[in-house]
Scaffold this motif. Structure first.
Motif, PDB file in Angstrom:
ATOM      1  N   THR A  78      47.170  33.586  30.174  1.00 36.51           N
ATOM      2  CA  THR A  78      47.891  34.390  29.445  1.00 36.51           C
ATOM      3  C   THR A  78      46.144  35.694  29.905  1.00 36.51           C
ATOM      4  O   THR A  78      45.413  35.365  29.314  1.00 36.51           O
ATOM      5  CB  THR A  78      47.930  34.649  28.859  1.00 36.51           C
ATOM      6  OG1 THR A  78      48.907  33.406  28.271  1.00 36.51           O
ATOM      7  CG2 THR A  78      48.636  35.914  28.160  1.00 36.51           C
ATOM      8  N   LEU A  79      46.345  36.472  30.577  1.00 33.03           N
ATOM      9  CA  LEU A  79      44.984  37.866  31.431  1.00 33.03           C
ATOM     10  C   LEU A  79      45.494  38.600  29.745  1.00 33.03           C
ATOM     11  O   LEU A  79      46.025  39.435  30.289  1.00 33.03           O
ATOM     12  CB  LEU A  79      45.189  38.339  32.666  1.00 33.03           C
ATOM     13  CG  LEU A  79      43.750  39.065  32.687  1.00 33.03           C
ATOM     14  CD1 LEU A  79      42.583  38.122  32.378  1.00 33.03           C
ATOM     15  CD2 LEU A  79      44.448  39.318  34.753  1.00 33.03           C
ATOM     16  N   LYS A  80      44.188  39.110  29.555  1.00 31.02           N
ATOM     17  CA  LYS A  80      43.969  40.596  28.493  1.00 31.02           C
ATOM     18  C   LYS A  80      43.175  41.242  29.273  1.00 31.02           C
ATOM     19  O   LYS A  80      42.674  41.024  30.628  1.00 31.02           O
ATOM     20  CB  LYS A  80      43.211  39.647  27.028  1.00 31.02           C
ATOM     21  CG  LYS A  80      43.486  39.012  26.167  1.00 31.02           C
ATOM     22  CD  LYS A  80      42.192  38.720  25.121  1.00 31.02           C
ATOM     23  CE  LYS A  80      42.928  37.519  24.480  1.00 31.02           C
ATOM     24  NZ  LYS A  80      41.894  37.860  22.820  1.00 31.02           N
ATOM     25  N   THR A  81      43.561  42.678  29.520  1.00 29.14           N
ATOM     26  CA  THR A  81      43.819  43.545  30.762  1.00 29.14           C
ATOM     27  C   THR A  81      42.947  44.948  30.238  1.00 29.14           C
ATOM     28  O   THR A  81      42.717  45.625  31.089  1.00 29.14           O
ATOM     29  CB  THR A  81      44.964  43.369  31.198  1.00 29.14           C
ATOM     30  OG1 THR A  81      45.534  45.135  29.755  1.00 29.14           O
ATOM     31  CG2 THR A  81      45.649  42.902  31.654  1.00 29.14           C
ATOM     32  N   ALA A  82      42.642  44.770  28.354  1.00 32.52           N
ATOM     33  CA  ALA A  82      41.802  45.663  28.157  1.00 32.52           C
ATOM     34  C   ALA A  82      40.647  46.637  28.551  1.00 32.52           C
ATOM     35  O   ALA A  82      40.502  47.691  29.028  1.00 32.52           O
ATOM     36  CB  ALA A  82      41.610  45.963  26.490  1.00 32.52           C
ATOM     37  N   GLU A  83      39.987  45.303  29.460  1.00 35.30           N
ATOM     38  CA  GLU A  83      38.909  45.609  30.191  1.00 35.30           C
ATOM     39  C   GLU A  83      38.762  45.845  31.536  1.00 35.30           C
ATOM     40  O   GLU A  83      37.673  45.882  31.945  1.00 35.30           O
ATOM     41  CB  GLU A  83      37.714  44.177  29.674  1.00 35.30           C
ATOM     42  CG  GLU A  83      37.187  44.857  28.076  1.00 35.30           C
ATOM     43  CD  GLU A  83      37.112  45.292  27.430  1.00 35.30           C
ATOM     44  OE1 GLU A  83      36.180  46.568  28.468  1.00 35.30           O
ATOM     45  OE2 GLU A  83      37.623  45.726  26.500  1.00 35.30           O
ATOM     46  N   LEU A  84      39.789  45.768  32.050  1.00 38.43           N
ATOM     47  CA  LEU A  84      39.751  45.720  32.912  1.00 38.43           C
ATOM     48  C   LEU A  84      40.105  46.777  34.463  1.00 38.43           C
ATOM     49  O   LEU A  84      40.861  47.543  33.746  1.00 38.43           O
ATOM     50  CB  LEU A  84      41.640  45.214  34.348  1.00 38.43           C
ATOM     51  CG  LEU A  84      40.725  43.602  33.568  1.00 38.43           C
ATOM     52  CD1 LEU A  84      42.792  42.840  34.685  1.00 38.43           C
ATOM     53  CD2 LEU A  84      39.880  43.028  34.358  1.00 38.43           C
ATOM     54  N   PRO A  85      39.561  47.387  35.282  1.00 38.62           N
ATOM     55  CA  PRO A  85      39.607  48.735  36.000  1.00 38.62           C
ATOM     56  C   PRO A  85      40.633  48.937  36.166  1.00 38.62           C
ATOM     57  O   PRO A  85      41.800  47.938  36.983  1.00 38.62           O
ATOM     58  CB  PRO A  85      38.797  48.427  37.328  1.00 38.62           C
ATOM     59  CG  PRO A  85      38.662  47.546  37.169  1.00 38.62           C
ATOM     60  CD  PRO A  85      38.807  46.723  35.453  1.00 38.62           C
ATOM     61  N   MET A  86      41.004  50.644  36.560  1.00 39.10           N
ATOM     62  CA  MET A  86      42.730  50.428  36.711  1.00 39.10           C
ATOM     63  C   MET A  86      42.851  50.412  38.302  1.00 39.10           C
ATOM     64  O   MET A  86      42.073  50.137  39.124  1.00 39.10           O
ATOM     65  CB  MET A  86      42.927  52.182  36.849  1.00 39.10           C
ATOM     66  CG  MET A  86      42.858  52.604  35.375  1.00 39.10           C
ATOM     67  SD  MET A  86      44.176  51.555  34.011  1.00 39.10           S
ATOM     68  CE  MET A  86      43.472  50.811  33.591  1.00 39.10           C
ATOM     69  N   GLY A  87      44.188  50.551  38.382  1.00 36.05           N
ATOM     70  CA  GLY A  87      44.382  50.310  39.633  1.00 36.05           C
ATOM     71  C   GLY A  87      44.758  48.439  40.576  1.00 36.05           C
ATOM     72  O   GLY A  87      45.575  47.709  39.925  1.00 36.05           O
ATOM     73  N   ASN A  88      44.864  48.264  41.507  1.00 35.71           N
ATOM     74  CA  ASN A  88      44.803  47.225  42.439  1.00 35.71           C
ATOM     75  C   ASN A  88      44.605  45.939  41.605  1.00 35.71           C
ATOM     76  O   ASN A  88      43.039  46.062  42.160  1.00 35.71           O
ATOM     77  CB  ASN A  88      45.344  47.637  43.757  1.00 35.71           C
ATOM     78  CG  ASN A  88      46.088  46.403  44.739  1.00 35.71           C
ATOM     79  OD1 ASN A  88      46.728  45.812  44.493  1.00 35.71           O
ATOM     80  ND2 ASN A  88      45.489  45.795  45.400  1.00 35.71           N
ATOM     81  N   ARG A  89      44.901  45.332  40.867  1.00 36.32           N
ATOM     82  CA  ARG A  89      44.150  43.963  41.038  1.00 36.32           C
ATOM     83  C   ARG A  89      44.911  42.651  42.494  1.00 36.32           C
ATOM     84  O   ARG A  89      46.184  42.303  41.821  1.00 36.32           O
ATOM     85  CB  ARG A  89      44.269  43.779  39.684  1.00 36.32           C
ATOM     86  CG  ARG A  89      43.628  44.556  39.187  1.00 36.32           C
ATOM     87  CD  ARG A  89      41.995  45.087  38.494  1.00 36.32           C
ATOM     88  NE  ARG A  89      41.186  45.255  39.521  1.00 36.32           N
ATOM     89  CZ  ARG A  89      41.484  46.095  39.791  1.00 36.32           C
ATOM     90  NH1 ARG A  89      41.292  47.426  40.289  1.00 36.32           N
ATOM     91  NH2 ARG A  89      40.466  45.789  40.837  1.00 36.32           N
ATOM     92  N   LEU A  90      43.914  42.317  42.671  1.00 35.76           N
ATOM     93  CA  LEU A  90      44.126  40.999  43.232  1.00 35.76           C
ATOM     94  C   LEU A  90      44.386  40.092  42.290  1.00 35.76           C
ATOM     95  O   LEU A  90      43.244  39.087  41.846  1.00 35.76           O
ATOM     96  CB  LEU A  90      43.296  40.769  44.158  1.00 35.76           C
ATOM     97  CG  LEU A  90      44.145  39.731  45.327  1.00 35.76           C
ATOM     98  CD1 LEU A  90      45.166  40.069  46.256  1.00 35.76           C
ATOM     99  CD2 LEU A  90      42.828  39.795  47.006  1.00 35.76           C
TER     100      LEU A  90
END
Length: 345
Positions: A78-90
């Protein structure tokens, strides 16, 4: 008899096919996330594969080029997304078997986690503005405005007196140049061009052109700003490019999204208290962007600030006096420039 035999044979073959069990799935694929799905920042993403009949030794999971987990079974992560940049994530899963590796991919579009905070405005003070300026860029430094005036055959770079709007100094461009945004970096003023694919460099004191550097031919030049480390550049899309301040080469980029999708037409820029402010071209809106991930955290509605505005002569121009804590806005060929205060809605 031949016809009857053929018919019976066909029925038997068809029946045998219908009773044959489905062949086991031989290739690995993503169960989740579904390709192209949208996810809001902060929502966890289950990352799981369908291995079918494939035997494997281990799996390494990536988002973009970063490892996010390793497994030797089918349980996934399970991946937490709070710190990811916006947009297309591969998403990539590298499946290892007997020393060989197979790559399986999926992707998601990461949106801002919540609706932007809404702001109106209060006009604190109104200043004169030269109506000959088709404002493309505006900066405040050491008590004066630096202003980029666009349109081919009319483009210029100016120093402007704040109180009166008087042009103190002006350097005109060749007729083929359509000037766009500017920013100040040390003792230089950097000006971008619309479709001429060059940066123009000027001495800040004299406004004398001292050089130029190439701009990528694959995109248009719109806005510029400086955050103290990088030159920020827009091209009319939802992307902000972060350029090396010395050679103007791209070092990273940021995709800008709100909670509904990409925010396009990013134009003139200003960096204020660590946030990026951007005019949305042809609108009365300025968005406030988190430079850490590209999420739009605020929207400023400037409707009604200049009733004389037309479809062509739109809001464009943001400047900030850090020492005096003053925010200024204007527009193309407007006769007024406004100091405003933001008001929460």
């Amino acid at each position: 008899m031949k016809r009857l035999f053929f018919t019976l044979t066909t029925v038997i073959i068809t029946a045998s096919w219908s009773c044959t069990p489905d062949k086991p799935k031989e290739h690995v694929s993503f169960l989740t996330p579904e390709i192209g799905s949208s996810v809001h920042a902060g929502e966890p993403i289950p990352v799981k594969l369908d291995f079918g009949s494939t035997a494997f030794d281990s799996v390494v999971y990536y988002v973009d080029s970063t490892v996010i987990g390793r497994k030797t079974d089918t349980s996934g992560i399970t991946l937490k997304t709070a710190e990811l940049p916006m947009g297309n994530r591969l998403f990539t899963a590298k499946v290892y078997q007997a020393g060989n590796a197979e790559d399986v991919t999926s992707n998601v579009i990461l949106l801002a986690g919540k609706q932007p905070e809404q702001f109106g405005y209060q006009v604190v003070k109104t200043f004169p503005h030269d109506t000959s300026s088709y404002t493309q860029g505006l900066e405040y430094h050491d008590g004066i405005f630096y202003e980029s005036d666009g349109v081919r055959g009319e483009s210029s770079l100016r120093k402007v007196e704040v109180a009166t709007g008087k042009v103190l100094q002006q350097t005109d461009m060749p007729d083929h140049i359509f000037a766009e945004g500017i920013t100040v970096v040390g003792d230089k003023v950097i000006q971008i061009t619309y479709q001429e694919h060059v940066f123009l460099i000027y001495d800040r004191n004299t406004l004398e052109k001292t050089g130029q550097l190439p701009y990528p031919p694959s995109r248009e030049g719109w806005g510029l700003a400086f955050d103290g480390t990088h030159i920020l550049n827009t091209d009319g899309t939802n992307v902000i490019h972060f350029l090396n301040k010395d050679n103007f080469l791209e070092e990273k980029y940021l995709e800008v999204y709100d909670n509904n999708g990409p925010v396009d037409q990013l134009n003139e820029l200003e960096v204020i208290d660590g946030k990026i402010y951007a005019n949305i071209y042809t609108s009365n809106k300025i968005v406030i962007i988190d430079p850490a991930n590209g999420a739009v955290t605020g929207e400023i509605d400037l409707s009604g600030i200049y009733p004389e505005a037309t479809d062509d002569l739109v809001l464009n121009g943001i400047a900030f006096d850090k020492k005096g804590d003053r925010l200024f806005v204007t527009g193309k060929k407007w006769d007024k420039l406004f100091q405003i205060r933001l008001v929460k809605k």
